[in-house]
Every structure is written in structure tokens, then in C-alpha cells.
Enzyme design. Structure first.
Site, mmCIF file in Angstrom:
data_model
loop_
_atom_site.group_PDB
_atom_site.id
_atom_site.type_symbol
_atom_site.label_atom_id
_atom_site.label_comp_id
_atom_site.label_asym_id
_atom_site.label_seq_id
_atom_site.Cartn_x
_atom_site.Cartn_y
_atom_site.Cartn_z
ATOM 1 N N ASP A 13 24.739 -7.202 -3.791
ATOM 2 C CA ASP A 13 24.890 -7.587 -5.186
ATOM 3 C C ASP A 13 26.096 -6.853 -5.746
ATOM 4 O OD1 ASP A 13 24.125 -8.845 -7.605
ATOM 5 O OD2 ASP A 13 23.187 -6.986 -8.272
ATOM 6 N N ASP A 15 26.881 -6.240 -9.706
ATOM 7 C CA ASP A 15 26.541 -5.385 -10.840
ATOM 8 C C ASP A 15 25.353 -4.497 -10.508
ATOM 9 O OD1 ASP A 15 28.515 -6.372 -12.675
ATOM 10 O OD2 ASP A 15 27.337 -8.198 -12.818
ATOM 11 N N LYS A 184 19.679 -16.353 -7.336
ATOM 12 C CA LYS A 184 18.619 -15.392 -7.051
ATOM 13 C C LYS A 184 17.573 -15.417 -8.167
ATOM 14 C CE LYS A 184 21.652 -12.129 -7.032
ATOM 15 N NZ LYS A 184 22.274 -10.796 -7.045
ATOM 16 N N ASP A 209 20.041 -3.910 -6.629
ATOM 17 C CA ASP A 209 19.517 -2.911 -7.564
ATOM 18 C C ASP A 209 18.319 -3.420 -8.341
ATOM 19 O OD1 ASP A 209 21.233 -4.726 -9.092
ATOM 20 O OD2 ASP A 209 20.919 -3.328 -10.763
#
Length: 259
Positions: A13, A15, A184, A209
Site C-alpha cells: 500500500d 499511504d 480493496k 497499514d
């Protein structure tokens, strides 16, 4: 997960993993540099459909992250690929920005508000009530409803902003039609990414995250999942979910020596 094959391909990912609040996560530039020098296939994933890969590459380079344009995979690209597979050469009414419209043009789609095959809702900085009204009427007339990602809010300097998932909920309430979300945590996003770099789920790791998107998506696609603690989900929050990541590390800096 101990009998998994060694990791040969990496999905990560963006961010909260590589960047956070406009700054690179410590160790992220070195992590990307090691991936590039290793020659192993990798992709940086994002649910944000606003930007083209070229736009995102430029933003990452400014933060010291030298990611090739070809190594960026967005929900816009995944949505375009999905529609091209489902209905080649189709038509779509699009609410979104250059990342989405460019991706749809690239797969041969025509953007039209005249009896389109699909209404495609993506992220935009300014949602137009007129455009949303048009989308509702087209769906009521039979257009199929697609949304790039289910995120209900997005970040800004002033606080949370409504995102595609929130607008999709409004359209669904008005039409009684639920969208198909491509991004996602739909494993479709992960599988399309794997196909893009010709990777296999048994030897690929997904770094994220967020437990509810990145980890869930990777888990359902059969990948090794690695939660980093530089973004949304904490170690304590991770324990509350009915599923677990393969492992939890502090940041991508802890993974450099594995590449």
C-alpha cells in the site's frame, strides 16, 4: 503460514506504508531502492482513483521515493481492466478525475451519458450534485453501477472528506442499487495486481497499514500479509479482528534485509 514459499514478489500500500501526511515513512526510500536493485517484481497499490500513475510517480519522486510509473497500480486501473474484461469496448458515464478517465480511455471505453453500459463512480475533489443526479437517473434507466473503492472518507489538512464510498451510499439509497466495488478489500484488486507483474499468490507478500482493507484483501487473495504500524491500525486494534496478518512489523524499514 510457516510453510509458505519464500517471498519473490511484493505488493505494498502507499499511504501509511510508504508515505504519511505528505512525508516519506522513515526507511521507505531505502525499501524501494532495495526492491528496484533486487529486480524482484513489485507494485505500489492505492485505492485513490484521482491520479494517473504518472501523477503518482511524480508525487512520490518529490518525496524521495523513486517508484517507476509501471510499478503503480490504482483502483482506477483495476476498474478499467475489470470493465474491459467484462464488456470490451463498452460505454460509461464517469464521475471522477483524470486517473479514472485516462484508464478507461486506455482500455477502449467511450465516456458517454447516453444509455451507457455502466455508471462508474470514483474519487474526485469536488462531487457535483448535478453529476450525481445524472448518475442516479442513468442507473434507474438500467446502467450497471460500479464504484472504484469503498472508502467512506479521505484525509485532508482540514479533516475528513467524504469519499467514493459515501457518495455510493447516497446513490444506492436513491436507486435501490448497490455498486460493485473493485478496489480493496475486494481481492479482485489484488489478483489484477498479481496478473500485472506475473506473480503467484503463494510467493507474494502484501504490506499494508489497515486491517480492514490491505490485510483483509491480501488474506482473501492468498498472500502473505504484513501489517506495518506506521498508518491506521495499531497492534492492539489488530487483535480485535477475527482474522490476523501473517505478521506485524514496525515499518517497511524492518523488511529491507528480506529483499
Amino acid at each position: 503460514m510457516n510453510d509458505r514459499k519464500p517471498v519473490q514478489s511484493w505488493l505494498t500500500d502507499m499511504d501509511g506504508v510508504l508515505v504519511h501526511e505528505g512525508q516519506p515513512v522513515p526507511g521507505a526510500p531505502e525499501f524501494i531502492a532495495r526492491l528496484r536493485s533486487s529486480g524482484r517484481p513489485f507494485l505500489v497499490l492505492t485505492n485513490n482513483s484521482i491520479y494517473t500513475p504518472r501523477d503518482l510517480q511524480a508525487r512520490l519522486v518529490r518525496m524521495g521515493l523513486d517508484v517507476p510509473e509501471s510499478a503503480i497500480w490504482s483502483s482506477a486501473l483495476a476498474t478499467a481492466q475489470f470493465l474491459a474484461d467484462q464488456r470490451p469496448g463498452g460505454t460509461a458515464y464517469v464521475i471522477g478525475e483524470a486517473g479514472l478517465t485516462t484508464a478507461l480511455h486506455a482500455v477502449g471505453y467511450v465516456l458517454s451519458d447516453f444509455a451507457p453500459d455502466y455508471v462508474v463512480l470514483g474519487e474526485t475533489r469536488t462531487y457535483s450534485f448535478e453529476a450525481i443526479t445524472r448518475a442516479i437517473r442513468l442507473i434507474n434507466d438500467g446502467a450497471r453501477f460500479i464504484c472504484t473503492n469503498p472508502d467512506v472518507t479521505g484525509p485532508s489538512m482540514e479533516g475528513a472528506l467524504p469519499a467514493a464510498g459515501s457518495v455510493a451510499a447516497m446513490v444506492s439509497k436513491a436507486t435501490g442499487v448497490e455498486p460493485y466495488f473493485v478496489g480493496k478489500p475486494n481481492p479482485m484488486m489484488m489478483r489484477s495486481a498479481l496478473n500485472t507483474i506475473d506473480a503467484h499468490s503463494e510467493s507474494t507478500a502484501m504490506i499494508g497499514d489497515r486491517m480492514d482493507t490491505d490485510i483483509l484483501c491480501g488474506l482473501e487473495a492468498g498472500l502473505e500479509t504484513i501489517l506495518v504500524l506506521t498508518g491506521i491500525s495499531s497492534r492492539t486494534e489488530a487483535e480485535r479482528y477475527p482474522y490476523r496478518p501473517s505478521r506485524i512489523v514496525g515499518s517497511v524499514a524492518d523488511l529491507i534485509d528480506e529483499i
